[in-house]
Design a protein around this motif. Structure first.
Motif, PDB file in Angstrom:
ATOM      1  N   PRO A 188       0.777  -1.242   0.000  1.00 46.21           N
ATOM      2  CA  PRO A 188       0.000   0.000   0.000  1.00 46.21           C
ATOM      3  C   PRO A 188       0.805   1.287   0.000  1.00 46.21           C
ATOM      4  O   PRO A 188       0.242   2.359  -0.246  1.00 46.21           O
ATOM      5  CB  PRO A 188      -0.820  -0.118   1.290  1.00 46.21           C
ATOM      6  CG  PRO A 188       0.019  -0.967   2.183  1.00 46.21           C
ATOM      7  CD  PRO A 188       0.649  -1.975   1.274  1.00 46.21           C
ATOM      8  N   PHE A 189       2.125   1.204   0.275  1.00 46.58           N
ATOM      9  CA  PHE A 189       2.929   2.421   0.317  1.00 46.58           C
ATOM     10  C   PHE A 189       3.891   2.539  -0.862  1.00 46.58           C
ATOM     11  O   PHE A 189       4.623   3.528  -0.964  1.00 46.58           O
ATOM     12  CB  PHE A 189       3.717   2.482   1.629  1.00 46.58           C
ATOM     13  CG  PHE A 189       2.860   2.459   2.857  1.00 46.58           C
ATOM     14  CD1 PHE A 189       1.889   3.424   3.069  1.00 46.58           C
ATOM     15  CD2 PHE A 189       3.008   1.461   3.806  1.00 46.58           C
ATOM     16  CE1 PHE A 189       1.091   3.404   4.200  1.00 46.58           C
ATOM     17  CE2 PHE A 189       2.222   1.425   4.938  1.00 46.58           C
ATOM     18  CZ  PHE A 189       1.245   2.399   5.148  1.00 46.58           C
ATOM     19  N   ALA A 190       3.899   1.560  -1.743  1.00 43.98           N
ATOM     20  CA  ALA A 190       4.851   1.578  -2.863  1.00 43.98           C
ATOM     21  C   ALA A 190       4.657   2.806  -3.737  1.00 43.98           C
ATOM     22  O   ALA A 190       5.621   3.308  -4.324  1.00 43.98           O
ATOM     23  CB  ALA A 190       4.710   0.305  -3.688  1.00 43.98           C
ATOM     24  N   PHE A 191       3.426   3.306  -3.845  1.00 48.64           N
ATOM     25  CA  PHE A 191       3.191   4.456  -4.727  1.00 48.64           C
ATOM     26  C   PHE A 191       3.804   5.747  -4.203  1.00 48.64           C
ATOM     27  O   PHE A 191       3.801   6.773  -4.887  1.00 48.64           O
ATOM     28  CB  PHE A 191       1.709   4.614  -5.044  1.00 48.64           C
ATOM     29  CG  PHE A 191       0.812   5.144  -3.950  1.00 48.64           C
ATOM     30  CD1 PHE A 191       1.099   4.975  -2.605  1.00 48.64           C
ATOM     31  CD2 PHE A 191      -0.371   5.800  -4.277  1.00 48.64           C
ATOM     32  CE1 PHE A 191       0.258   5.463  -1.619  1.00 48.64           C
ATOM     33  CE2 PHE A 191      -1.222   6.288  -3.307  1.00 48.64           C
ATOM     34  CZ  PHE A 191      -0.908   6.115  -1.969  1.00 48.64           C
ATOM     35  N   LEU A 192       4.368   5.697  -2.983  1.00 49.90           N
ATOM     36  CA  LEU A 192       5.083   6.851  -2.446  1.00 49.90           C
ATOM     37  C   LEU A 192       6.539   6.882  -2.905  1.00 49.90           C
ATOM     38  O   LEU A 192       7.260   7.844  -2.641  1.00 49.90           O
ATOM     39  CB  LEU A 192       5.057   6.834  -0.910  1.00 49.90           C
ATOM     40  CG  LEU A 192       3.684   6.767  -0.233  1.00 49.90           C
ATOM     41  CD1 LEU A 192       3.854   6.703   1.277  1.00 49.90           C
ATOM     42  CD2 LEU A 192       2.829   7.966  -0.631  1.00 49.90           C
ATOM     43  N   GLY A 193       6.978   5.827  -3.591  1.00 48.63           N
ATOM     44  CA  GLY A 193       8.375   5.690  -3.963  1.00 48.63           C
ATOM     45  C   GLY A 193       8.809   6.606  -5.090  1.00 48.63           C
ATOM     46  O   GLY A 193       7.996   7.243  -5.763  1.00 48.63           O
ATOM     47  N   ALA A 194      10.142   6.674  -5.278  1.00 50.83           N
ATOM     48  CA  ALA A 194      10.727   7.512  -6.325  1.00 50.83           C
ATOM     49  C   ALA A 194      10.171   7.110  -7.682  1.00 50.83           C
ATOM     50  O   ALA A 194       9.985   5.923  -7.969  1.00 50.83           O
ATOM     51  CB  ALA A 194      12.247   7.371  -6.295  1.00 50.83           C
ATOM     52  N   ALA A 240       6.089  -2.674   4.178  1.00 52.00           N
ATOM     53  CA  ALA A 240       7.313  -1.881   4.071  1.00 52.00           C
ATOM     54  C   ALA A 240       7.049  -0.547   3.386  1.00 52.00           C
ATOM     55  O   ALA A 240       6.193  -0.435   2.508  1.00 52.00           O
ATOM     56  CB  ALA A 240       8.367  -2.658   3.290  1.00 52.00           C
ATOM     57  N   LEU A 241       7.844   0.455   3.800  1.00 52.36           N
ATOM     58  CA  LEU A 241       7.882   1.710   3.064  1.00 52.36           C
ATOM     59  C   LEU A 241       8.885   1.565   1.921  1.00 52.36           C
ATOM     60  O   LEU A 241       9.795   0.742   1.992  1.00 52.36           O
ATOM     61  CB  LEU A 241       8.321   2.847   3.991  1.00 52.36           C
ATOM     62  CG  LEU A 241       7.347   3.236   5.106  1.00 52.36           C
ATOM     63  CD1 LEU A 241       8.010   4.217   6.061  1.00 52.36           C
ATOM     64  CD2 LEU A 241       6.068   3.825   4.518  1.00 52.36           C
ATOM     65  N   PRO A 242       8.727   2.340   0.853  1.00 53.47           N
ATOM     66  CA  PRO A 242       9.698   2.244  -0.248  1.00 53.47           C
ATOM     67  C   PRO A 242      11.088   2.666   0.203  1.00 53.47           C
ATOM     68  O   PRO A 242      11.240   3.488   1.114  1.00 53.47           O
ATOM     69  CB  PRO A 242       9.129   3.196  -1.300  1.00 53.47           C
ATOM     70  CG  PRO A 242       8.193   4.091  -0.568  1.00 53.47           C
ATOM     71  CD  PRO A 242       7.654   3.303   0.578  1.00 53.47           C
ATOM     72  N   GLY A 243      12.097   2.099  -0.443  1.00 56.47           N
ATOM     73  CA  GLY A 243      13.472   2.412  -0.086  1.00 56.47           C
ATOM     74  C   GLY A 243      13.821   3.864  -0.291  1.00 56.47           C
ATOM     75  O   GLY A 243      14.597   4.445   0.481  1.00 56.47           O
ATOM     76  N   SER A 244      13.274   4.483  -1.316  1.00 59.46           N
ATOM     77  CA  SER A 244      13.465   5.915  -1.556  1.00 59.46           C
ATOM     78  C   SER A 244      12.127   6.519  -1.935  1.00 59.46           C
ATOM     79  O   SER A 244      11.320   5.900  -2.639  1.00 59.46           O
ATOM     80  CB  SER A 244      14.496   6.152  -2.661  1.00 59.46           C
ATOM     81  OG  SER A 244      14.092   5.528  -3.871  1.00 59.46           O
ATOM     82  N   LEU A 245      11.880   7.720  -1.441  1.00 55.10           N
ATOM     83  CA  LEU A 245      10.592   8.377  -1.630  1.00 55.10           C
ATOM     84  C   LEU A 245      10.631   9.338  -2.809  1.00 55.10           C
ATOM     85  O   LEU A 245      11.677   9.926  -3.123  1.00 55.10           O
ATOM     86  CB  LEU A 245      10.208   9.155  -0.374  1.00 55.10           C
ATOM     87  CG  LEU A 245       9.957   8.350   0.895  1.00 55.10           C
ATOM     88  CD1 LEU A 245       9.770   9.280   2.075  1.00 55.10           C
ATOM     89  CD2 LEU A 245       8.736   7.451   0.730  1.00 55.10           C
ATOM     90  N   ASP A 246       9.493   9.496  -3.446  1.00 54.64           N
ATOM     91  CA  ASP A 246       9.338  10.522  -4.462  1.00 54.64           C
ATOM     92  C   ASP A 246       9.532  11.881  -3.764  1.00 54.64           C
ATOM     93  O   ASP A 246       8.921  12.141  -2.718  1.00 54.64           O
ATOM     94  CB  ASP A 246       7.932  10.425  -5.056  1.00 54.64           C
ATOM     95  CG  ASP A 246       7.723  11.336  -6.248  1.00 54.64           C
ATOM     96  OD1 ASP A 246       8.309  12.433  -6.281  1.00 54.64           O
ATOM     97  OD2 ASP A 246       6.956  10.951  -7.152  1.00 54.64           O
ATOM     98  N   PRO A 247      10.359  12.765  -4.314  1.00 54.17           N
ATOM     99  CA  PRO A 247      10.556  14.080  -3.686  1.00 54.17           C
ATOM    100  C   PRO A 247       9.260  14.875  -3.545  1.00 54.17           C
ATOM    101  O   PRO A 247       9.195  15.814  -2.743  1.00 54.17           O
ATOM    102  CB  PRO A 247      11.530  14.778  -4.646  1.00 54.17           C
ATOM    103  CG  PRO A 247      12.240  13.680  -5.349  1.00 54.17           C
ATOM    104  CD  PRO A 247      11.229  12.577  -5.483  1.00 54.17           C
ATOM    105  N   ALA A 248       8.220  14.512  -4.297  1.00 56.09           N
ATOM    106  CA  ALA A 248       6.940  15.222  -4.201  1.00 56.09           C
ATOM    107  C   ALA A 248       6.183  14.886  -2.922  1.00 56.09           C
ATOM    108  O   ALA A 248       5.214  15.566  -2.576  1.00 56.09           O
ATOM    109  CB  ALA A 248       6.071  14.885  -5.410  1.00 56.09           C
TER     110      ALA A 248
END
Length: 268
Positions: A188-194, A240-248
């Motif tokens: 559910p949190f993958a869409f927050l990734g870079a 899990a949260l993504p390893g790196s987040l989208d800067p947005a």
């Protein structure tokens, strides 16, 4: 077919009654007796609008950006529900006898359409885009469940301003907001990734706008004359949260990132 399935599933009248009752309990708010109520994003089955009728609302305005209501499914949502559960969960906010009488009336209606709903004080208004239309009526209560997260970011503050602007003094809003990826509940949190490109309006509408709880609260706080608070903020730690987040993505801390469900009470 989808509306029929929802009517005997998540949009059953007893389940929707429990959802509204939970928010009223958590927010410690008053009854809806004699009130003018607005539902944002009433969907295919209109079950939450029916609950407001059962709670004694004088008028319910059910809105949506598209005219998607499937009126034959309304009767199924009523018939597949447990009458006793509907009465019992709503009784703290209206008299048990009044809820029973209104429910009996609902169950006596054989065909649901705009006219039969109008006889209950329920008006279906769709299509209407509340981010672009200022309401020309006054309301006492506004409600949404799993709707605001589908509104593109640039439209959300105008929508909230327009709805808040229609609130009478003492009026209030309750919003249940689901902050996970609606197309991938397994991650559910993958869409927050870079990302390599922008998260466009279509993706925001289908998957969720990716706003975190702190940003949502900031939008409510930006509306003059409105006092807002979170009545719940539930985090998920099993994914899990993504390893790196989208800067947005803007957030306060890990709890903010992990908040999957947010309930907001906003009062004028």
């Amino acid at each position: 077919m989808a509306a029929r399935s929802l009517a005997s599933g998540s949009k059953r009248l007893d389940l929707c009654a429990a959802q509204i009752a939970e928010l009223l309990h958590l927010s410690e708010t008053r009854s809806l007796e004699g009130k003018v109520c607005l539902e944002l994003g009433s969907g295919w089955v209109l079950s939450h609008a029916l609950v407001m009728y059962l709670l004694g609302a004088a008028r319910v305005i059910a809105t949506d950006v598209e005219p998607v209501a499937q009126f034959p499914a309304v009767r199924r949502a009523i018939r597949t529900s447990s009458e006793s559960i509907v009465r019992d969960v709503l009784a703290p906010f209206s008299s048990h006898a009044a809820v029973r009488a209104r429910l009996t009336n609902l169950r006596s209606i054989r065909t649901f359409d705009r006219e039969s709903l109008q006889s209950l004080g329920i008006e279906y208004r769709a299509p209407i885009d509340l981010a672009r239309v200022q309401l020309d009526w006054s309301i006492d209560f506004a409600y949404s469940i799993s709707v605001l997260e589908h509104v593109p970011v640039e439209d959300l503050l105008p929508l909230l301003r327009n709805v808040a602007g229609a609130l009478r003094p003492g009026g209030f809003m309750l919003h249940a907001i689901h902050l996970e990826d609606h197309l991938d509940f397994a991650d559910p949190f993958a869409f927050l990734g870079a990302r390599s490109g922008p998260f466009d309006r279509d993706q925001q509408t289908s998957r969720g706008n990716r706003l975190r709880a702190s940003q949502v609260m900031q939008l409510f706080d930006a509306i003059p004359g409105l006092s807002a608070s979170a009545i719940y903020a539930w985090q998920r730690t099993d994914r899990a949260l993504p390893g790196s987040l989208d800067p947005a993505i803007h957030f306060n801390d890990e709890d903010d990132l992990r908040t999957s469900h947010l309930g907001v009470l906003a009062s004028r």
